[in-house]
Each structure stands twice: as structure tokens, then as C-alpha cells.
Write a protein that holds these residues in place. Structure first.
Motif, PDB file in Angstrom:
ATOM      1  N   PRO A 358       0.797  -1.229   0.000  1.00  0.00           N
ATOM      2  CA  PRO A 358       0.000   0.000   0.000  1.00  0.00           C
ATOM      3  C   PRO A 358       0.830   1.279   0.000  1.00  0.00           C
ATOM      4  O   PRO A 358       0.417   2.281  -0.573  1.00  0.00           O
ATOM      5  N   SER A 359       2.022   1.235   0.625  1.00  0.00           N
ATOM      6  CA  SER A 359       2.824   2.460   0.731  1.00  0.00           C
ATOM      7  C   SER A 359       4.230   2.315   0.184  1.00  0.00           C
ATOM      8  O   SER A 359       4.996   3.274   0.196  1.00  0.00           O
ATOM      9  N   THR A 360       4.596   1.150  -0.312  1.00  0.00           N
ATOM     10  CA  THR A 360       5.973   0.890  -0.738  1.00  0.00           C
ATOM     11  C   THR A 360       5.995   0.036  -1.987  1.00  0.00           C
ATOM     12  O   THR A 360       5.207  -0.900  -2.121  1.00  0.00           O
ATOM     13  N   ILE A 361       6.935   0.359  -2.900  1.00  0.00           N
ATOM     14  CA  ILE A 361       7.216  -0.467  -4.070  1.00  0.00           C
ATOM     15  C   ILE A 361       8.699  -0.777  -4.060  1.00  0.00           C
ATOM     16  O   ILE A 361       9.524   0.130  -3.960  1.00  0.00           O
ATOM     17  N   LYS A 362       9.040  -2.069  -4.175  1.00  0.00           N
ATOM     18  CA  LYS A 362      10.440  -2.468  -4.078  1.00  0.00           C
ATOM     19  C   LYS A 362      10.856  -3.297  -5.293  1.00  0.00           C
ATOM     20  O   LYS A 362      10.616  -4.493  -5.335  1.00  0.00           O
ATOM     21  N   PRO A 363      11.460  -2.647  -6.324  1.00  0.00           N
ATOM     22  CA  PRO A 363      12.240  -3.442  -7.286  1.00  0.00           C
ATOM     23  C   PRO A 363      13.655  -3.559  -6.717  1.00  0.00           C
ATOM     24  O   PRO A 363      13.808  -4.019  -5.583  1.00  0.00           O
ATOM     25  N   SER A 364      14.704  -3.114  -7.441  1.00  0.00           N
ATOM     26  CA  SER A 364      16.029  -3.059  -6.828  1.00  0.00           C
ATOM     27  C   SER A 364      16.200  -1.745  -6.087  1.00  0.00           C
ATOM     28  O   SER A 364      17.164  -1.526  -5.389  1.00  0.00           O
ATOM     29  N   PHE A 365      15.236  -0.831  -6.261  1.00  0.00           N
ATOM     30  CA  PHE A 365      15.174   0.415  -5.517  1.00  0.00           C
ATOM     31  C   PHE A 365      13.848   0.425  -4.763  1.00  0.00           C
ATOM     32  O   PHE A 365      13.013  -0.457  -4.945  1.00  0.00           O
ATOM     33  N   THR A 366      13.628   1.407  -3.928  1.00  0.00           N
ATOM     34  CA  THR A 366      12.390   1.495  -3.158  1.00  0.00           C
ATOM     35  C   THR A 366      11.704   2.823  -3.421  1.00  0.00           C
ATOM     36  O   THR A 366      12.341   3.869  -3.405  1.00  0.00           O
ATOM     37  N   VAL A 367      10.397   2.768  -3.694  1.00  0.00           N
ATOM     38  CA  VAL A 367       9.580   3.958  -3.891  1.00  0.00           C
ATOM     39  C   VAL A 367       8.617   4.069  -2.721  1.00  0.00           C
ATOM     40  O   VAL A 367       7.906   3.118  -2.399  1.00  0.00           O
ATOM     41  N   TRP A 368       8.644   5.216  -2.070  1.00  0.00           N
ATOM     42  CA  TRP A 368       7.748   5.453  -0.947  1.00  0.00           C
ATOM     43  C   TRP A 368       6.765   6.554  -1.346  1.00  0.00           C
ATOM     44  O   TRP A 368       7.064   7.393  -2.180  1.00  0.00           O
ATOM     45  N   ASN A 369       5.578   6.551  -0.705  1.00  0.00           N
ATOM     46  CA  ASN A 369       4.726   7.722  -0.861  1.00  0.00           C
ATOM     47  C   ASN A 369       4.803   8.552   0.410  1.00  0.00           C
ATOM     48  O   ASN A 369       5.210   8.090   1.472  1.00  0.00           O
ATOM     49  N   SER A 370       4.444   9.818   0.273  1.00  0.00           N
ATOM     50  CA  SER A 370       4.566  10.756   1.396  1.00  0.00           C
ATOM     51  C   SER A 370       3.300  10.711   2.227  1.00  0.00           C
ATOM     52  O   SER A 370       2.204  10.926   1.715  1.00  0.00           O
ATOM     53  N   ARG A 371       3.460  10.410   3.519  1.00  0.00           N
ATOM     54  CA  ARG A 371       2.281  10.263   4.362  1.00  0.00           C
ATOM     55  C   ARG A 371       2.267  11.211   5.551  1.00  0.00           C
ATOM     56  O   ARG A 371       1.395  11.138   6.382  1.00  0.00           O
ATOM     57  N   GLU A 372       3.261  12.082   5.647  1.00  0.00           N
ATOM     58  CA  GLU A 372       3.255  13.028   6.753  1.00  0.00           C
ATOM     59  C   GLU A 372       2.202  14.111   6.527  1.00  0.00           C
ATOM     60  O   GLU A 372       1.933  14.507   5.386  1.00  0.00           O
ATOM     61  N   ILE A 373       1.607  14.579   7.590  1.00  0.00           N
ATOM     62  CA  ILE A 373       0.711  15.735   7.533  1.00  0.00           C
ATOM     63  C   ILE A 373       1.547  16.967   7.883  1.00  0.00           C
ATOM     64  O   ILE A 373       2.143  17.054   8.955  1.00  0.00           O
ATOM     65  N   VAL A 374       1.609  17.904   6.933  1.00  0.00           N
ATOM     66  CA  VAL A 374       2.444  19.084   7.111  1.00  0.00           C
ATOM     67  C   VAL A 374       1.565  20.321   7.196  1.00  0.00           C
ATOM     68  O   VAL A 374       0.702  20.552   6.339  1.00  0.00           O
ATOM     69  N   THR A 375       1.782  21.156   8.238  1.00  0.00           N
ATOM     70  CA  THR A 375       1.009  22.384   8.387  1.00  0.00           C
ATOM     71  C   THR A 375       1.560  23.455   7.460  1.00  0.00           C
ATOM     72  O   THR A 375       2.613  23.302   6.830  1.00  0.00           O
TER      73      THR A 375
END
Length: 485
Positions: A358-375
């Protein structure tokens, strides 16, 4: 050749006019130019077309199929247009399944029609048709059987050999009258394509493959047999042909020994000519959860989840040669979500593995999505409660599509705002994982319904199921936007 690595469009056109580039080099240069254009900040994808249907919609290689493959649109122009529409068919003759066939480039074929793309279509009354993929003209048809109900098409070797699979037999009075053995599970009819040529029909019998057999597929010359005991066994289809084929059948020719006037014509169709009377040697066997096993990589490896409860949620990667576990061969995201993560061999034939959560994709590298709440002041707000990894209020990866010609990964990221799902298509470099562009979709994305997404050169196609079991197709095209300096 270093001075040729980066050329602008006029220089490439000049070199082409002087014959400096061969066809392969020219194609690669054109695709590199297209990739650069798509990734420019001044270029955007815009929705150019939408069409709804009461039946499923399919897409493949620039063609969009509506009404059970009866109606075909080309997505190649700036706005899709109708290519052809087949005659209306009664329910008893509706198209059940189809395969798009691309003509081979490395050999001459018997007729001009063989050298153009065609559509293989299986109808409910057991006819196999070959239509022109450009005009819808009927090129060939084969009657399969008056007894065995065939329903599914699949590739054995893509664009070379395909199979037609029957439904699983139930011991009704009709089946008994037709002389079926109660141990018969299903039938497979196998064909070569370009030109269409029969290999044979075989019976899958439980007395041969075991009483627990529940399904069979043919892939890359291997017959894969799944069992209810959570076991998958692989057999060489070539060895089966060599040992158990009793006669060679040719479409259109007579077969007096079987009482068939002409093979592949009504009312007799095609007789069974591959009779397996003993279990063939097993090439490979594995016990796995949900009968799911994938084979790929360099050298050959397989991905599976062991059948024991403690292993559920994890994937094991082992060598086909000796079953040893690969380095980092146990993949477990340990994600807390309603939908499970999934894994597969990268379609670029690099031997890499793509693992998507749901939040990560891992081939030989890793893709993350941003989940922080920023004011607005830039402060990151810490969550006071735990959320599911695929919580609708968070950005969630829903699917990954690889565009092989542009060497880009298209990742669908969905989040909910104001009670609606909103999707972005994130374009990542296939080798580094770097985010290169983000494309917002105009239509909302309802996660409770099924979706398909296709990224094909300068085109994005989104097919969604909507309320009341209807379907809708949205087509996006790259536009030029502002003129570059």
C-alpha cells in the motif's frame, strides 16, 4: 558514438535522411525523443475521450474493445475513433474470450492477411474465429467440438502458440450420454498461430494426474497442473506430444478413423488426438499457498508462499535448479492492510522482482509515498492513532504498469479527499526509481470497484467499473502546452 548520444530533433531527422541510423537505432532514438517530450514540465496529459458501456471493456496495443469485442476503437489518433463493428450476435453466439495477435517480423507468411494483426475470438457455441484487427473482416473459423464446452483462451508462447480451455466437466446426464469418463476434468485444444495450425486436443483426466487436480494451464511449453492439496506440478508439453499424440490432424482435411468428414468443421469439430494414459515425468513440483507460483529471473527462480499458516503474507524466492533460498529470498512487508501486497518478476527481463504494498514499491530500488501531515508553517504533525496501511485517507499505491518502450514505471497512487478518491499516475525512472512526473486523473477513483490502467507511449487509458455494474473508459493524451524555447 558519444557525440550522437544527445541530439535534438532536427539533427536526428538530418541523420535519418542521410541513412546514418538503421531501423532499430532510429526507433530507439524516436522513443527517446518521445520520452523526453512526455517528461517535460510544459507537457501535460489531458483527457480527450470518455465512453461508457453496460458490458466489460478491454484494451490492448492501441485498441479499445466494447460490447464483448463486437466494437473496436483505435486509441492511436489524437482522439479515439471507430475501427470496425462486428455483426450483432445472439446470446448463444456471443464472444466469450479473445486474444490479439501481432504478426511476426522474422518470417514470410502464406497469405497477406497473415502479415497483419488479427483478433482470435472464441464464441459461446464453440467456434474459434480469426478476424482482421484493422477491419473486423472474418479471415478464418474453426469449429471445436459439439460435446466439450470451450470458454477460455490463453497464450502458451506469446504470439506463437495458444490454447483453448474447456470448462470443467460436471457429471450431468448430457455428459454421460456423450460418453465422458467421470474422471475427465477438462480439455485443452492447442494451436500455432501465423498461420493458424492445429497442434492437437488432449484430455485432462484425474485418473492420470491425480484425484486432487483442480486446474491446468499451458505456459512456455510447460503444462502446469494445480491440486487441491496446495501442490503445483509441471510437465513438459513437448514430451507429452512426442509420446502421447496418436495422429497428426490438419484443419480442413478428412479424418476417417474418427468419423470426421473435415477437421475443424461442423458438426464434428476436432477429435481428441493426444491420449495420456499414464502420468508423465514431473519436471518440477512445489507446495504453495493458494496454488500460486511464478517462475522467472536469470538464472531460473520461482516465487511462492509456503502453505503453512505461519508463512502467509510472505513470499519466498528459490532457485529452480536446487530449491535453495535466494539471497534476501524471503520478502515480507509486514503491512497492516485490508488488501494484501503482491509480487512478480519485472517484465523488463532484468531478473528483478517488483514487490508492491500500500505504501511501498520495491524493485532493486524502493519507492515510498509521502504520508506526513504538514502544516502551512512546515511543521510535521505526528499521528496519535494507528491507521491501516491502505487507509482511504492516506496515499495508497493501487497498481504498477511498466511502459517498456519508454522504460518508465507508471504507479497509481490514490487518496481520499472530500469523500472522493483521487488518483495520480506517478512516472518513475525504471532503473533509479526517481519520480519524474505526476499526472492527475480528472475522474474520481472509487476503490470499492475494479480498475485497470494502461500506459502506452503518449496515451493513458483508465477503465473502471461504475455503479450498477456498468463500465467506463477514459483516454488521456499528451498535449504540447506552451511552446518550448
Amino acid at each position: 558514438m558519444s557525440q550522437l548520444r544527445r541530439r535534438n530533433t532536427p539533427v536526428c531527422l538530418d541523420l535519418r535522411s542521410r541513412g546514418i541510423f538503421d531501423a532499430g537505432t532510429l526507433s530507439r532514438q524516436n522513443l527517446k525523443i518521445l520520452r523526453d517530450i512526455i517528461l517535460q514540465d510544459s507537457k501535460d496529459f489531458s483527457k480527450v475521450w470518455t465512453k461508457s458501456s453496460k458490458s466489460t471493456i478491454s484494451y490492448e496495443s492501441g485498441r479499445i474493445y466494447f460490447e464483448n469485442y463486437q466494437c473496436c476503437y483505435s486509441s492511436l489518433p489524437s482522439e479515439p475513433h471507430l475501427l470496425y463493428e462486428l455483426r450483432k450476435r445472439p446470446k448463444a453466439e456471443k464472444i466469450e474470450d479473445a486474444l490479439l495477435c501481432q504478426c511476426p517480423l522474422d518470417k514470410r507468411l502464406p497469405t497477406p492477411s497473415d502479415e497483419k494483426p488479427s483478433l482470435l475470438a472464441l464464441t459461446a457455441n464453440n467456434w474459434l474465429y480469426r478476424f482482421s484487427a484493422e477491419t473486423g473482416q472474418e479471415l478464418q473459423r474453426v469449429y471445436l467440438s459439439p460435446h466439450h464446452k470451450f470458454r477460455y483462451l490463453g497464450w502458451d508462447v506469446s504470439q506463437e502458440t495458444f490454447y483453448v480451455k474447456s470448462i470443467q466437466n460436471k457429471m450431468t446426464s448430457t455428459v454421460r450420454q456423450a460418453g465422458f469418463n467421470q474422471n475427465t476434468l477438462m480439455y485443452l485444444a492447442v494451436f500455432n498461430i501465423f498461420p493458424l495450425k492445429l497442434v492437437g486436443i488432449l484430455e485432462i483426466n484425474k485418473s492420470v494426474f491425480g484425484s486432487t487436480v483442480i486446474d491446468v494451464v499451458l505456459s512456455q511449453g510447460v503444462l502446469a497442473v494445480s491440486h487441491s492439496s496446495k501442490t503445483v506440478r509441471l510437465y513438459s508439453f513437448e514430451d507429452i506430444l512426442n509420446k502421447y499424440m496418436t495422429k497428426t490432424l490438419v484443419l480442413g482435411e478428412q479424418c476417417h478413423s474418427e468419423g470426421v468428414t473435415a477437421v475443424g468443421e461442423a458438426p464434428f469439430g476436432i477429435p481428441v488426438n493426444i491420449h495420456i494414459n499414464e502420468c508423465p515425468p514431473v519436471l518440477f513440483e512445489v507446495s504453495c499457498f493458494d496454488n500460486g507460483v511464478q517462475i522467472g529471473g536469470h538464472p531460473w527462480h520461482y516465487i511462492f508462499t509456503p502453505p503453512h499458516k505461519k508463512h502467509q503474507g510472505s513470499f519466498h524466492i528459490c532457485s529452480v535448479k536446487d530449491n535453495t533460498l535466494a539471497k534476501n529470498g524471503i520478502q515480507d512487508m509486514k503491512c497492516c492492510s485490508l488488501e494484501s501486497d503482491w509480487i512478480y518478476f519485472h517484465p523488463d527481463d532484468s531478473g528483478r522482482i517488483i514487490h508492491v504494498g500500500p505504501s511501498t514499491i520495491k524493485p532493486s530500488f524502493t519507492v515510498w509515498n509521502s504520508r506526513e501531515i504538514v502544516t502551512s508553517s512546515g511543521r510535521i504533525v505526528k499521528r496519535r492513532f494507528h491507521q491501516l496501511d491502505d487507509d482511504p485517507e492516506q496515499e495508497t499505491f493501487r497498481m504498477v504498469e511498466y511502459e517498456d518502450e519508454l522504460d518508465l514505471l507508471a504507479v497509481v497512487e490514490v487518496t481520499h479527499r472530500e469523500d472522493e478518491g483521487h488518483a495520480h499516475i506517478r512516472l518513475h525512472d525504471n532503473h533509479t526509481g526517481a519520480l519524474l512526473k505526476s499526472v492527475p486523473l480528472v475522474e474520481s477513483w472509487d476503490v470499492t470497484y475494479s480498475h485497470e490502467l494502461f500506459f502506452d507511449r503518449d496515451t493513458i487509458v483508465h477503465i473502471e467499473q461504475t455503479k450498477n455494474n456498468n463500465f467506463c473508459c477514459h483516454v488521456y493524451k499528451i498535449n504540447c502546452g506552451k511552446t518550448d524555447e
